[in-house]
Write a protein that holds these residues in place. Structure first.
Motif, mmCIF file in Angstrom:
data_model
loop_
_atom_site.group_PDB
_atom_site.id
_atom_site.type_symbol
_atom_site.label_atom_id
_atom_site.label_comp_id
_atom_site.label_asym_id
_atom_site.label_seq_id
_atom_site.Cartn_x
_atom_site.Cartn_y
_atom_site.Cartn_z
ATOM 1 N N HIS A 152 2.798 14.547 -4.232
ATOM 2 C CA HIS A 152 2.561 15.955 -4.529
ATOM 3 C C HIS A 152 3.148 16.363 -5.882
ATOM 4 O O HIS A 152 2.467 16.981 -6.690
ATOM 5 C CB HIS A 152 3.136 16.846 -3.420
ATOM 6 C CG HIS A 152 2.599 16.492 -2.055
ATOM 7 N ND1 HIS A 152 1.265 16.634 -1.720
ATOM 8 C CD2 HIS A 152 3.209 15.981 -0.952
ATOM 9 C CE1 HIS A 152 1.076 16.241 -0.476
ATOM 10 N NE2 HIS A 152 2.245 15.827 0.016
ATOM 11 N N THR A 153 4.405 15.994 -6.136
ATOM 12 C CA THR A 153 5.039 16.374 -7.405
ATOM 13 C C THR A 153 4.801 15.278 -8.442
ATOM 14 O O THR A 153 4.277 14.200 -8.131
ATOM 15 C CB THR A 153 6.548 16.582 -7.209
ATOM 16 O OG1 THR A 153 7.142 15.327 -6.859
ATOM 17 C CG2 THR A 153 6.827 17.614 -6.120
ATOM 18 N N THR A 207 5.994 7.579 -8.694
ATOM 19 C CA THR A 207 6.488 6.549 -7.770
ATOM 20 C C THR A 207 5.335 5.935 -6.989
ATOM 21 O O THR A 207 5.263 4.713 -6.828
ATOM 22 C CB THR A 207 7.518 7.162 -6.796
ATOM 23 O OG1 THR A 207 8.563 7.766 -7.547
ATOM 24 C CG2 THR A 207 8.100 6.112 -5.888
ATOM 25 N N HIS A 208 4.426 6.760 -6.526
ATOM 26 C CA HIS A 208 3.246 6.305 -5.783
ATOM 27 C C HIS A 208 2.423 5.335 -6.625
ATOM 28 O O HIS A 208 2.036 4.256 -6.167
ATOM 29 C CB HIS A 208 2.408 7.519 -5.364
ATOM 30 C CG HIS A 208 1.192 7.184 -4.576
ATOM 31 N ND1 HIS A 208 -0.011 6.830 -5.153
ATOM 32 C CD2 HIS A 208 0.999 7.117 -3.233
ATOM 33 C CE1 HIS A 208 -0.890 6.590 -4.210
ATOM 34 N NE2 HIS A 208 -0.312 6.763 -3.032
ATOM 35 N N GLY A 222 -0.301 -1.284 -5.008
ATOM 36 C CA GLY A 222 -0.875 -2.585 -5.347
ATOM 37 C C GLY A 222 0.124 -3.637 -5.803
ATOM 38 O O GLY A 222 -0.276 -4.749 -6.143
ATOM 39 N N ARG A 223 1.414 -3.343 -5.790
ATOM 40 C CA ARG A 223 2.416 -4.331 -6.194
ATOM 41 C C ARG A 223 2.525 -5.426 -5.151
ATOM 42 O O ARG A 223 2.455 -5.174 -3.953
ATOM 43 C CB ARG A 223 3.787 -3.670 -6.339
ATOM 44 C CG ARG A 223 3.907 -2.758 -7.490
ATOM 45 C CD ARG A 223 4.900 -3.319 -8.410
ATOM 46 N NE ARG A 223 4.909 -2.514 -9.626
ATOM 47 C CZ ARG A 223 5.724 -2.726 -10.600
ATOM 48 N NH1 ARG A 223 6.608 -3.688 -10.499
ATOM 49 N NH2 ARG A 223 5.677 -2.000 -11.677
ATOM 50 N N GLU A 224 2.700 -6.647 -5.611
ATOM 51 C CA GLU A 224 2.876 -7.769 -4.696
ATOM 52 C C GLU A 224 4.331 -7.860 -4.259
ATOM 53 O O GLU A 224 5.245 -7.561 -5.036
ATOM 54 C CB GLU A 224 2.467 -9.078 -5.364
ATOM 55 C CG GLU A 224 0.976 -9.223 -5.532
ATOM 56 C CD GLU A 224 0.591 -10.595 -6.053
ATOM 57 O OE1 GLU A 224 1.477 -11.345 -6.512
ATOM 58 O OE2 GLU A 224 -0.598 -10.917 -6.007
ATOM 59 N N TYR A 225 4.516 -8.245 -3.011
ATOM 60 C CA TYR A 225 5.850 -8.491 -2.489
ATOM 61 C C TYR A 225 5.766 -9.617 -1.476
ATOM 62 O O TYR A 225 4.686 -9.987 -1.019
ATOM 63 C CB TYR A 225 6.451 -7.219 -1.853
ATOM 64 C CG TYR A 225 5.808 -6.806 -0.552
ATOM 65 C CD1 TYR A 225 6.392 -7.142 0.658
ATOM 66 C CD2 TYR A 225 4.621 -6.080 -0.517
ATOM 67 C CE1 TYR A 225 5.809 -6.777 1.864
ATOM 68 C CE2 TYR A 225 4.040 -5.709 0.674
ATOM 69 C CZ TYR A 225 4.639 -6.057 1.860
ATOM 70 O OH TYR A 225 4.060 -5.697 3.047
ATOM 71 N N MET A 226 6.920 -10.163 -1.141
ATOM 72 C CA MET A 226 6.988 -11.251 -0.168
ATOM 73 C C MET A 226 7.460 -10.684 1.169
ATOM 74 O O MET A 226 8.560 -10.152 1.267
ATOM 75 C CB MET A 226 7.973 -12.331 -0.629
ATOM 76 C CG MET A 226 7.568 -13.031 -1.905
ATOM 77 S SD MET A 226 6.072 -13.975 -1.733
ATOM 78 C CE MET A 226 6.680 -15.396 -0.909
ATOM 79 N N THR A 249 0.867 -1.174 0.000
ATOM 80 C CA THR A 249 0.000 0.000 0.000
ATOM 81 C C THR A 249 0.902 1.221 0.000
ATOM 82 O O THR A 249 1.745 1.377 0.872
ATOM 83 C CB THR A 249 -0.899 0.043 1.257
ATOM 84 O OG1 THR A 249 -0.069 0.049 2.406
ATOM 85 C CG2 THR A 249 -1.833 -1.139 1.291
ATOM 86 N N SER A 250 0.744 2.049 -0.980
ATOM 87 C CA SER A 250 1.627 3.215 -1.118
ATOM 88 C C SER A 250 1.055 4.436 -0.413
ATOM 89 O O SER A 250 1.337 5.568 -0.808
ATOM 90 C CB SER A 250 1.861 3.504 -2.603
ATOM 91 O OG SER A 250 0.628 3.696 -3.252
#
Length: 175
Positions: free
Chosen positions: A85-86, A92-93, A98-102, A78-79
């Motif tokens: 803002h920029t 980057t946000h 929603g990217r998956e990670y371990m 979750t970002s």
């Protein structure tokens, strides 16, 4: 054929702080290990970590079982913590949202297996009185075991490359 309800036979008798008392007589101390990031250590760092583990584990009482368990959970990032803002912050946000990670969690369990004297039938029968000397003897053994494990944990924590923390009783129940 009789059905057995396994939920009625809980293997845990009691949990006090990070100490678990099992119904088979074992005493288990539970810890969570914070390991360094992968590829962040040099060859000397690995050698230092190995030396710390070796010194810490060799001081444990004879018959101690050390169980290390690695848990990997697939999660979505979750970002929400990232600023947006920029233009670059928004990109980057959106990229990581929603990217998956371990997620990796490492647990360390020190197990004092039950004393052979407890296998004696006079300690198994619930209607016979257990002598107070046996309870005091086991109490002293458990206290010395807990002391030895805590000394080993503090030795590893002093190496400053690995952090080991006690697992809370609520988290033990969840595990």
């Amino acid at each position: 054929m009789n059905k057995i309800n396994f939920t009625s036979f809980n293997p845990i008798i009691d949990i006090q702080d990070n100490i678990l008392f099992a119904n088979n007589g074992n005493v288990i101390l539970c810890y969570e290990v914070k390991l360094p990031e992968i590829y962040s250590l040099s060859e000397k760092d690995f050698s230092d970590i190995h030396g710390a583990w070796f010194q810490a584990l060799k001081s444990l009482p004879i018959g101690t079982v050390v169980h290390k368990q690695d848990v990997y959970l697939k999660k979505e990032y979750t970002s929400n913590e990232l600023p947006d803002h920029t233009f670059l912050e928004k990109a980057t946000h959106d990229h990581f949202k929603g990217r998956e990670y371990m997620e990796h969690r490492c647990y360390l369990f020190f197990i004092l297996t039950k004393n052979k004297a407890l296998n004696n039938s006079k300690y198994v029968n619930p209607f016979k009185k257990v002598s107070k000397s046996m309870v005091r003897e086991m109490d002293d053994v458990v206290k010395s075991f807990i002391s030895a494990v805590r000394d080993s944990i503090s030795f590893i924590n002093n190496s400053r490359k690995i952090q080991i923390n006690s697992v809370l009783s609520k988290e033990i129940e969840q595990l």
